[in-house]
Design an enzyme around this catalytic site. Structure first.
Site, PDB file in Angstrom:
ATOM      1  N   CYS A 338       0.835  -1.201   0.000  1.00  0.00           N
ATOM      2  CA  CYS A 338       0.000   0.000   0.000  1.00  0.00           C
ATOM      3  C   CYS A 338       0.877   1.261   0.000  1.00  0.00           C
ATOM      4  CB  CYS A 338      -0.978  -0.027   1.177  1.00  0.00           C
ATOM      5  SG  CYS A 338      -2.369   1.115   0.971  1.00  0.00           S
ATOM      6  N   HIS A 437      -3.498  -5.287   1.130  1.00  0.00           N
ATOM      7  CA  HIS A 437      -3.297  -5.671   2.530  1.00  0.00           C
ATOM      8  C   HIS A 437      -3.707  -7.127   2.695  1.00  0.00           C
ATOM      9  CE1 HIS A 437      -2.516  -1.627   3.974  1.00  0.00           C
ATOM     10  NE2 HIS A 437      -3.581  -1.195   3.342  1.00  0.00           N
TER      11      HIS A 437
END
Length: 496
Positions: A338, A437
Site C-alpha cells: 500500500c 493488505h
C-alpha cells in the site's frame, strides 16, 4: 437449539488498552460456542488499523477480528464511525464505511452536528440487533471522561440507548486498580452507575489466591460483583488493535532465522499485515528505523502509511531511505504494501494537497512506477493470483491514489485479480510492491517471499486459518475458566 434472548452487553474500560477488544472477541467466541449468534459493536473507533468488509467498506480491524471470533462476516454496522488519525489533532472521519472528510479534534467534539452522528450509530446498532443476539458492545478509552459526557457517542450514552448491561474492565497490571475501578463507578450519574452490573479485573500476574481478599474489598467498595480475574497470557495470539503493541515488537536481528525488518514509519498503519509472518517459525520479524538493524535484514518490508509524503520526507531526512537502498544493493529483498508500495516508486505526487503541504517528492526509485494521490478512497476485498502461482489468495485494498508504470517502463503486475484487474509491480523476486493488505496472510505468498532464504531455517509453515481458529478457542477457554459465566448469563437475562 433455541435460546432466550440476551440483553446487549458492553465492555467499558477504566482506561485505554485495558483489554476490552480482546475480551469482546473472547465473549463473541464463547456465546457462539454456547449456541447463540453474537455480533460485535463499537459505535466509534479510533484506529489506524482498518479492514475492508465484503461490501468493500471500511471498519476498524478490531471489529473484523471480533466478527471472525463470532463466526460471521464483518459489516459496517459493527463499527459505524471510524476515526483514522492523520496527525496529533486531525482525523479522517469514516461513517458507515465511507470517508466523509477530515476533522480536527476540537471540531469533532463540539456539540454541533453530534446528534446527526448519534442517530447514525444508533441506527447501526438497531440494524445489527435485529439480526444477531447477543450484541457484544465495546466502549472506548475510559468511561470517566466527564468533560466529554455530553458529546460521547460510544460509552455510557450508547449503553443507555441499547439498554445494555455494562461490565467495567480494569487492568491490574498497570497498578492502581482499586482507585481506577472505584473512581470510574463513582464518577457516573446515578442512572449510569446502576447500569454497571459487573467488574472484570484483567491482566493479572501471579497466584490468583493472593487477590481473593481484593475481590471482596472491591465488591464491598463498589457494591458491584467482580465477575472474574483474568490472568495475563503470552501463549494466545489474537490480533491487537492499537499500535501500542509495536513498542513490544522492536527487536534486533537474530541468528539462525530469516530476518524480516518492518520499517517503523511515523504514520504506520495496518501493522496487522505482518502478524502471520511474525508467527512463522522460519522468521524473526522486528520493527525498526535503525539503519544498522536494517542492514542485517534479509527482507525489508515497507508497510502502509496514513501519510505517504510525510513519511517519505522523514525516511530521507533520517537516513533510512539510504539504508534501504544499500541493503537492497547488497542482496536484501524489499517489498512495499500500500503506502509502502507508493514509497518504492520514482515519485509521489499530491497535486490537490490531499495529505498536506508537500506536493511532490522523489520516491526510493526501486520500482519504475509513479503515484498520484487523488480521487476517492478504494476499499474492497479481493481474490487474486500472484505471478504464475495457481493458488487463489485473499486480501483487501484500502487506499487513495493511483500507481502506474512510468513512461517506457514495461507493465509487470505482481497480482491478477479474479475480475481481470491487475495490481502492484514486480521488478524481480527481491523487489516488488502491492496495494493488497493481507497478502502476507496467504501461505503460498509467504513461501514465495521466503524462498530465497529458506536454507537459513529448518522450520516448516503452518495453516493460518486453522491456527487462527485454534487461538480464538484457546482465548475463549482461558476467559471462560476465569469468568463467572452463570452469573453473566443471569445478568443478561434478568428483568430489572
Amino acid at each position: 437449539m433455541l435460546h432466550q434472548t440476551l440483553h446487549p452487553i458492553m465492555l467499558a474500560g477504566t482506561g485505554s488498552d485495558v483489554g476490552k477488544s480482546i475480551l469482546a472477541a473472547a465473549l463473541c467466541r464463547i456465546f457462539r460456542q454456547d449456541g447463540y449468534r453474537p455480533a460485535p459493536f463499537k459505535a466509534q473507533n479510533m484506529a489506524l488499523n482498518s479492514y475492508a468488509t465484503p461490501e468493500g467498506l471500511e471498519i476498524g480491524r478490531a471489529q473484523a477480528v471480533q466478527a471472525e471470533a463470532a463466526g460471521i462476516p464483518c459489516h459496517t454496522d459493527m463499527n459505524p464511525l471510524l476515526l483514522k488519525p492523520s496527525s496529533d489533532c486531525t482525523s479522517q472521519v469514516v461513517l458507515n464505511g465511507r470517508p466523509i472528510g477530515n476533522r480536527n479534534a476540537y471540531e469533532y467534539f463540539r456539540r454541533e452536528g453530534r446528534e446527526e452522528l448519534r442517530q447514525e450509530v444508533n441506527a447501526a446498532f438497531d440494524r445489527l440487533a435485529a439480526r444477531y443476539n447477543p450484541i457484544v458492545m465495546e466502549g472506548a478509552g475510559s468511561i470517566s471522561e466527564i468533560n466529554l459526557r455530553d458529546t460521547d457517542l460510544v460509552n455510557m450514552p450508547m449503553a443507555r440507548y441499547a439498554d445494555a448491561d455494562v461490565l467495567l474492565v480494569a487492568d491490574i497490571d498497570r497498578g492502581g486498580v482499586f482507585a481506577s475501578v472505584y473512581g470510574s463507578v463513582m464518577l457516573q450519574t446515578p442512572e449510569d452507575r446502576r447500569r454497571i452490573k459487573g467488574i472484570i479485573v484483567n491482566k493479572f500476574r501471579g497466584d490468583l489466591r493472593l487477590f481473593e481478599s481484593g475481590v471482596k474489598m472491591m465488591e464491598e467498595l463498589c457494591g458491584i460483583p467482580v465477575l472474574g480475574v483474568i490472568p495475563y497470557y503470552k501463549d494466545i495470539h489474537i490480533e491487537e488493535e492499537d499500535s501500542v503493541v509495536l513498542d513490544y515488537k522492536r527487536m534486533q536481528a537474530s541468528a539462525g532465522k530469516i530476518n524480516v525488518a518492518v520499517v517503523l514509519l511515523r504514520h504506520l498503519s495496518n501493522f496487522t499485515d505482518f502478524n502471520v509472518l511474525e508467527r512463522d517459525e522460519r522468521v524473526h520479524l522486528y520493527y525498526t528505523n535503525n539503519t544498522d538493524e536494517l542492514a542485517k535484514a534479509d527482507i525489508i518490508l515497507l508497510p502502509g502509511t496514513k501519510s505517504t509524503l510525510d513519511d517519505l520526507y522523514e525516511l530521507r531526512r533520517n537516513g533510512v531511505a539510504q539504508a534501504i537502498l544499500r541493503a537492497h544493493r547488497e542482496g536484501a529483498t524489499v517489498m512495499g504494501i500500500c503506502g509502502g508500495y507508493q514509497l518504492m516508486g520514482m515519485e509521489v505526487n499530491d497535486p490537490e494537497g490531499v495529505e498536506g503541504d508537500i506536493r511532490r517528492l522523489p520516491g526510493l526509485g526501486l520500482l519504475p512506477v509513479s503515484t498520484t494521490i487523488q480521487g476517492e478512497k478504494i476499499t474492497r476485498q479481493v481474490s487474486f493470483r500472484f505471478l504464475d502461482n495457481e493458488s487463489v489468495c485473499q486480501g483487501y485494498e484500502i487506499h487513495i491514489g493511483r500507481t502506474e508504470p512510468v513512461t517506457d517502463a514495461a507493465p509487470s503486475p505482481l497480482n491478477r485479480m479474479e475480475d481481470g484487474r491487475v495490481d502492484g509491480y514486480f521488478a524481480n523476486a527481491k523487489c516488488m510492491g502491492t496495494y493488497i493488505h493481507g497478502i502476507l496472510d496467504n501461505q503460498a505468498f509467504i513461501d514465495y517471499l521466503l524462498a530465497p532464504y529458506t536454507g537459513k531455517s529448518e522450520h516448516t509453515a503452518t495453516d493460518h486459518q486453522a491456527y487462527k481458529e485454534m487461538q480464538y478457542d484457546k482465548l475463549a477457554d482461558h476467559v471462560r475458566r476465569h469468568l463467572n459465566m452463570p452469573l453473566l448469563y443471569q445478568i443478561m437475562t434478568d428483568h430489572d
